[in-house]
Design a protein around this motif. Structure first.
Motif, PDB file in Angstrom:
ATOM      1  N   LEU A 116      -0.281 -68.604 -61.543  1.00  0.00           N
ATOM      2  CA  LEU A 116       0.388 -69.900 -61.657  1.00  0.00           C
ATOM      3  C   LEU A 116       0.464 -70.250 -63.138  1.00  0.00           C
ATOM      4  N   ALA A 117       1.597 -70.797 -63.555  1.00  0.00           N
ATOM      5  CA  ALA A 117       1.797 -71.198 -64.946  1.00  0.00           C
ATOM      6  C   ALA A 117       2.680 -72.438 -64.992  1.00  0.00           C
ATOM      7  N   MET A 118       2.754 -73.059 -66.180  1.00  0.00           N
ATOM      8  CA  MET A 118       3.522 -74.291 -66.333  1.00  0.00           C
ATOM      9  C   MET A 118       4.530 -74.193 -67.465  1.00  0.00           C
ATOM     10  N   ASP A 119       5.588 -74.977 -67.293  1.00  0.00           N
ATOM     11  CA  ASP A 119       6.566 -75.245 -68.343  1.00  0.00           C
ATOM     12  C   ASP A 119       6.810 -76.744 -68.350  1.00  0.00           C
ATOM     13  N   TRP A 120       6.874 -77.343 -69.539  1.00  0.00           N
ATOM     14  CA  TRP A 120       7.094 -78.783 -69.678  1.00  0.00           C
ATOM     15  C   TRP A 120       8.225 -79.041 -70.652  1.00  0.00           C
ATOM     16  N   ILE A 121       9.059 -80.012 -70.315  1.00  0.00           N
ATOM     17  CA  ILE A 121      10.039 -80.566 -71.239  1.00  0.00           C
ATOM     18  C   ILE A 121       9.822 -82.070 -71.175  1.00  0.00           C
ATOM     19  N   GLY A 122       9.310 -82.603 -72.272  1.00  0.00           N
ATOM     20  CA  GLY A 122       8.947 -84.016 -72.277  1.00  0.00           C
ATOM     21  C   GLY A 122       7.842 -84.263 -71.261  1.00  0.00           C
ATOM     22  N   MET A 123       7.956 -85.350 -70.536  1.00  0.00           N
ATOM     23  CA  MET A 123       6.925 -85.723 -69.569  1.00  0.00           C
ATOM     24  C   MET A 123       7.195 -85.146 -68.185  1.00  0.00           C
ATOM     25  N   CYS A 124       8.148 -84.223 -68.076  1.00  0.00           N
ATOM     26  CA  CYS A 124       8.458 -83.565 -66.804  1.00  0.00           C
ATOM     27  C   CYS A 124       8.222 -82.063 -66.958  1.00  0.00           C
ATOM     28  N   GLY A 125       7.678 -81.484 -65.928  1.00  0.00           N
ATOM     29  CA  GLY A 125       7.426 -80.052 -65.965  1.00  0.00           C
ATOM     30  C   GLY A 125       7.395 -79.490 -64.568  1.00  0.00           C
ATOM     31  N   TYR A 126       6.999 -78.251 -64.491  1.00  0.00           N
ATOM     32  CA  TYR A 126       6.826 -77.634 -63.187  1.00  0.00           C
ATOM     33  C   TYR A 126       5.748 -76.564 -63.286  1.00  0.00           C
ATOM     34  N   LEU A 127       5.092 -76.384 -62.178  1.00  0.00           N
ATOM     35  CA  LEU A 127       4.077 -75.347 -62.013  1.00  0.00           C
ATOM     36  C   LEU A 127       4.756 -74.271 -61.188  1.00  0.00           C
ATOM     37  N   TYR A 128       4.746 -73.044 -61.663  1.00  0.00           N
ATOM     38  CA  TYR A 128       5.406 -71.987 -60.910  1.00  0.00           C
ATOM     39  C   TYR A 128       4.457 -70.841 -60.600  1.00  0.00           C
ATOM     40  N   TYR A 129       4.807 -70.165 -59.524  1.00  0.00           N
ATOM     41  CA  TYR A 129       4.049 -69.059 -58.978  1.00  0.00           C
ATOM     42  C   TYR A 129       4.814 -67.799 -59.349  1.00  0.00           C
ATOM     43  N   LEU A 130       4.181 -66.888 -60.079  1.00  0.00           N
ATOM     44  CA  LEU A 130       4.830 -65.636 -60.478  1.00  0.00           C
ATOM     45  C   LEU A 130       4.122 -64.487 -59.784  1.00  0.00           C
ATOM     46  N   THR A 131       4.893 -63.670 -59.112  1.00  0.00           N
ATOM     47  CA  THR A 131       4.326 -62.527 -58.403  1.00  0.00           C
ATOM     48  C   THR A 131       5.150 -61.276 -58.705  1.00  0.00           C
ATOM     49  N   PHE A 132       4.525 -60.132 -58.533  1.00  0.00           N
ATOM     50  CA  PHE A 132       5.213 -58.861 -58.723  1.00  0.00           C
ATOM     51  C   PHE A 132       5.488 -58.262 -57.352  1.00  0.00           C
ATOM     52  N   VAL A 133       6.756 -57.953 -57.090  1.00  0.00           N
ATOM     53  CA  VAL A 133       7.149 -57.332 -55.828  1.00  0.00           C
ATOM     54  C   VAL A 133       7.238 -55.835 -56.083  1.00  0.00           C
ATOM     55  N   GLU A 134       6.169 -55.134 -55.708  1.00  0.00           N
ATOM     56  CA  GLU A 134       6.039 -53.724 -56.065  1.00  0.00           C
ATOM     57  C   GLU A 134       7.156 -52.855 -55.499  1.00  0.00           C
ATOM     58  N   GLN A 135       7.536 -53.075 -54.244  1.00  0.00           N
ATOM     59  CA  GLN A 135       8.553 -52.202 -53.635  1.00  0.00           C
ATOM     60  C   GLN A 135       9.908 -52.287 -54.339  1.00  0.00           C
ATOM     61  N   HIS A 136      10.168 -53.402 -55.049  1.00  0.00           N
ATOM     62  CA  HIS A 136      11.432 -53.551 -55.776  1.00  0.00           C
ATOM     63  C   HIS A 136      11.237 -53.451 -57.290  1.00  0.00           C
ATOM     64  N   GLY A 137       9.983 -53.456 -57.731  1.00  0.00           N
ATOM     65  CA  GLY A 137       9.696 -53.362 -59.154  1.00  0.00           C
ATOM     66  C   GLY A 137      10.160 -54.577 -59.948  1.00  0.00           C
ATOM     67  N   ILE A 138      10.087 -55.750 -59.343  1.00  0.00           N
ATOM     68  CA  ILE A 138      10.541 -56.968 -60.029  1.00  0.00           C
ATOM     69  C   ILE A 138       9.488 -58.068 -59.946  1.00  0.00           C
ATOM     70  N   PHE A 139       9.583 -58.987 -60.891  1.00  0.00           N
ATOM     71  CA  PHE A 139       8.763 -60.192 -60.862  1.00  0.00           C
ATOM     72  C   PHE A 139       9.606 -61.306 -60.256  1.00  0.00           C
ATOM     73  N   VAL A 140       8.977 -62.120 -59.436  1.00  0.00           N
ATOM     74  CA  VAL A 140       9.672 -63.243 -58.806  1.00  0.00           C
ATOM     75  C   VAL A 140       8.890 -64.520 -59.107  1.00  0.00           C
TER      76      VAL A 140
END
Length: 186
Positions: free
Chosen positions: A131-155
């Motif tokens: 889990l990680a965050m990005d903020w612009i001003g007083m608004c942001g979001y917490l996002y979930y980053l995972t690796f999908v091994e069968q496709h070799g991509i991060f989502v």
């Protein structure tokens, strides 16, 4: 944490403040959130060792030589283990009135940095997602980053929208934000 928000509302209303000012307001909450845990908060444009190692590998594969620098990160969560600093996530801030281009560039950089951190954690056998965050001003979001091994991509998927209210009328958003941050802590 709610008390910090309520007491700061009068001084947090200016949306044109600098990136550092915005960061300090959120950091005050994060300091309380992670107090008493093994998680350490590293700020001040620190260098990610994970991104530095990835750049060194890339340079060796492409025949490039010279100094290698890791990405500068506004705030990282780390944990110490066996006298080693293990990066858990990279988190970024921008002031409220940045252009869309700058905001998207920052968010893309943060996704790439976190993909590099997650890759290292997966190789260590630690976790399949972060889990990680990005903020612009007083608004942001917490996002979930995972690796999908069968496709070799991060989502990346939004875990929660985060808002630090600048008026008492918006105090309900603070409760939602605090709840999301506590879920992250667990």
């Amino acid at each position: 944490m709610l008390e910090i928000i309520v007491h700061g509302i009068d001084i947090w209303q200016d949306s044109s403040t600098s990136e550092l000012t915005v960061y300090r307001r959120v950091a005050a909450l994060l300091d309380h959130l992670f107090m008493g845990t093994a998680i350490e908060l590293v700020d001040g444009e620190c260098t990610s060792e994970s991104t530095k190692a990835a750049m060194a590998l890339y340079n060796s594969c492409t025949g490039r030589f010279g100094l290698v620098y890791g990405r500068k990160i506004d705030w990282m969560t780390i944990v110490g283990h066996n006298n080693e600093r293990i990066e858990l996530s990279a988190n970024e801030w921008k002031r409220a009135n940045v252009s869309d281009t700058i905001a998207l560039t920052q968010q893309a950089k943060n996704l790439r940095s976190n993909a590099t951190i997650l890759s290292k954690l997966i190789k260590m056998g630690c976790t399949p997602a972060i889990l990680a965050m990005d903020w612009i001003g007083m608004c942001g979001y917490l996002y979930y980053l995972t690796f999908v091994e069968q496709h070799g991509i991060f989502v990346a998927n939004t875990f929660a929208k985060l808002v630090i209210p600048t008026s008492l009328d918006d105090i309900e958003s603070a409760v939602t934000t605090i709840n999301a941050l506590f879920k992250w802590r667990v």
